[in-house]
Write a protein that holds these residues in place. Sequence first.
Motif, PDB file in Angstrom:
ATOM      1  N   LYS A  16       3.828  48.124  38.917  1.00  0.00           N
ATOM      2  CA  LYS A  16       2.813  48.503  37.926  1.00  0.00           C
ATOM      3  C   LYS A  16       2.310  49.913  38.213  1.00  0.00           C
ATOM      4  O   LYS A  16       1.945  50.234  39.347  1.00  0.00           O
ATOM      5  CB  LYS A  16       1.657  47.510  37.964  1.00  0.00           C
ATOM      6  N   ASP A  17       2.316  50.714  37.174  1.00  0.00           N
ATOM      7  CA  ASP A  17       1.727  52.050  37.237  1.00  0.00           C
ATOM      8  C   ASP A  17       0.213  51.871  37.408  1.00  0.00           C
ATOM      9  O   ASP A  17      -0.441  51.269  36.550  1.00  0.00           O
ATOM     10  CB  ASP A  17       2.059  52.761  35.909  1.00  0.00           C
ATOM     11  N   PRO A  18      -0.375  52.328  38.515  1.00  0.00           N
ATOM     12  CA  PRO A  18      -1.812  52.094  38.751  1.00  0.00           C
ATOM     13  C   PRO A  18      -2.708  52.859  37.786  1.00  0.00           C
ATOM     14  O   PRO A  18      -3.910  52.604  37.721  1.00  0.00           O
ATOM     15  CB  PRO A  18      -2.014  52.576  40.191  1.00  0.00           C
ATOM     16  N   VAL A  19      -2.161  53.810  37.038  1.00  0.00           N
ATOM     17  CA  VAL A  19      -2.982  54.620  36.135  1.00  0.00           C
ATOM     18  C   VAL A  19      -3.032  54.006  34.743  1.00  0.00           C
ATOM     19  O   VAL A  19      -4.098  53.709  34.215  1.00  0.00           O
ATOM     20  CB  VAL A  19      -2.460  56.072  36.077  1.00  0.00           C
ATOM     21  N   CYS A  20      -1.876  53.750  34.143  1.00  0.00           N
ATOM     22  CA  CYS A  20      -1.870  53.268  32.759  1.00  0.00           C
ATOM     23  C   CYS A  20      -1.429  51.823  32.641  1.00  0.00           C
ATOM     24  O   CYS A  20      -1.520  51.247  31.573  1.00  0.00           O
ATOM     25  CB  CYS A  20      -0.987  54.164  31.886  1.00  0.00           C
ATOM     26  N   GLY A  21      -0.960  51.216  33.742  1.00  0.00           N
ATOM     27  CA  GLY A  21      -0.609  49.800  33.705  1.00  0.00           C
ATOM     28  C   GLY A  21       0.798  49.492  33.234  1.00  0.00           C
ATOM     29  O   GLY A  21       1.152  48.335  33.084  1.00  0.00           O
ATOM     30  N   TYR A  55       5.014  55.414  39.203  1.00  0.00           N
ATOM     31  CA  TYR A  55       4.371  55.876  37.977  1.00  0.00           C
ATOM     32  C   TYR A  55       5.382  56.025  36.844  1.00  0.00           C
ATOM     33  O   TYR A  55       6.572  56.243  37.087  1.00  0.00           O
ATOM     34  CB  TYR A  55       3.681  57.231  38.193  1.00  0.00           C
ATOM     35  N   CYS A  56       4.878  55.930  35.596  1.00  0.00           N
ATOM     36  CA  CYS A  56       5.753  56.058  34.427  1.00  0.00           C
ATOM     37  C   CYS A  56       6.067  57.524  34.168  1.00  0.00           C
ATOM     38  O   CYS A  56       7.070  57.837  33.554  1.00  0.00           O
ATOM     39  CB  CYS A  56       5.096  55.435  33.196  1.00  0.00           C
ATOM     40  N   SER A  57       5.200  58.425  34.606  1.00  0.00           N
ATOM     41  CA  SER A  57       5.414  59.840  34.316  1.00  0.00           C
ATOM     42  C   SER A  57       4.756  60.699  35.396  1.00  0.00           C
ATOM     43  O   SER A  57       3.952  60.207  36.192  1.00  0.00           O
ATOM     44  CB  SER A  57       4.820  60.205  32.953  1.00  0.00           C
ATOM     45  N   ALA A  94       2.609  62.934  34.804  1.00  0.00           N
ATOM     46  CA  ALA A  94       1.187  63.069  34.451  1.00  0.00           C
ATOM     47  C   ALA A  94       0.367  61.982  35.134  1.00  0.00           C
ATOM     48  O   ALA A  94      -0.705  62.253  35.692  1.00  0.00           O
ATOM     49  CB  ALA A  94       1.032  62.990  32.935  1.00  0.00           C
ATOM     50  N   CYS A  95       0.880  60.730  35.112  1.00  0.00           N
ATOM     51  CA  CYS A  95       0.167  59.619  35.746  1.00  0.00           C
ATOM     52  C   CYS A  95       0.126  59.819  37.257  1.00  0.00           C
ATOM     53  O   CYS A  95      -0.890  59.530  37.895  1.00  0.00           O
ATOM     54  CB  CYS A  95       0.862  58.292  35.413  1.00  0.00           C
ATOM     55  N   ARG A  96       1.194  60.340  37.821  1.00  0.00           N
ATOM     56  CA  ARG A  96       1.251  60.551  39.271  1.00  0.00           C
ATOM     57  C   ARG A  96       0.189  61.562  39.714  1.00  0.00           C
ATOM     58  O   ARG A  96      -0.557  61.342  40.647  1.00  0.00           O
ATOM     59  CB  ARG A  96       2.650  61.024  39.677  1.00  0.00           C
TER      60      ARG A  96
HETATM   61 ZN    ZN Z   1       1.620  55.778  33.443  1.00  0.00          ZN
END
Ligand code: ZN
Length: 97
Positions: free
Chosen positions: A59-64, A84-86, A88-90
Motif C-alpha cells: 500500500k502506498d502510504p500517501v494515497c493508498g 509508492y505509485c509515483s 510525487a507520492c515518494r
Molecule cells: Zn500514490
Amino acid sequence: MFRAILELVITILVALVARAVLGSVVKGFGNAAAAARQAHPQQQQQQQTEAKPTGELHKDPVCGTYVAESTAFQRRASGKTFYYCSDACRSKHAIAS
Ligand SMILES: [Zn+2]
C-alpha cells in the motif's frame, strides 16, 4: 529516337502505377490483418493478464494505492521499505516523515 523516349516514359508510368496498386493492396492486407486481430479480443486479454508484473502488493502510504513490489518508486526508512505509485507520492512521504 522519339519512339525510344516514348517507350521509356510509358515504362516509367507503368512502373509508377504498378507501385501505387501494390502499395494499396499491401495496405489493404494490413487493415485486414488488424481487423482479424481485433476479432479475437479474448486472446488479447489473456496475453495482457500474463504480462502483468508479479510480486506482492504494497500500500502506498500517501494515497493508498496498492503497488507491485517491482515498482521503481521505493524508499527505505528506519529499516522499512515503502512502496509508492509515483515519484510525487515518494517525495511527499519523504517530506512528511
Ligand atoms: Zn500514490
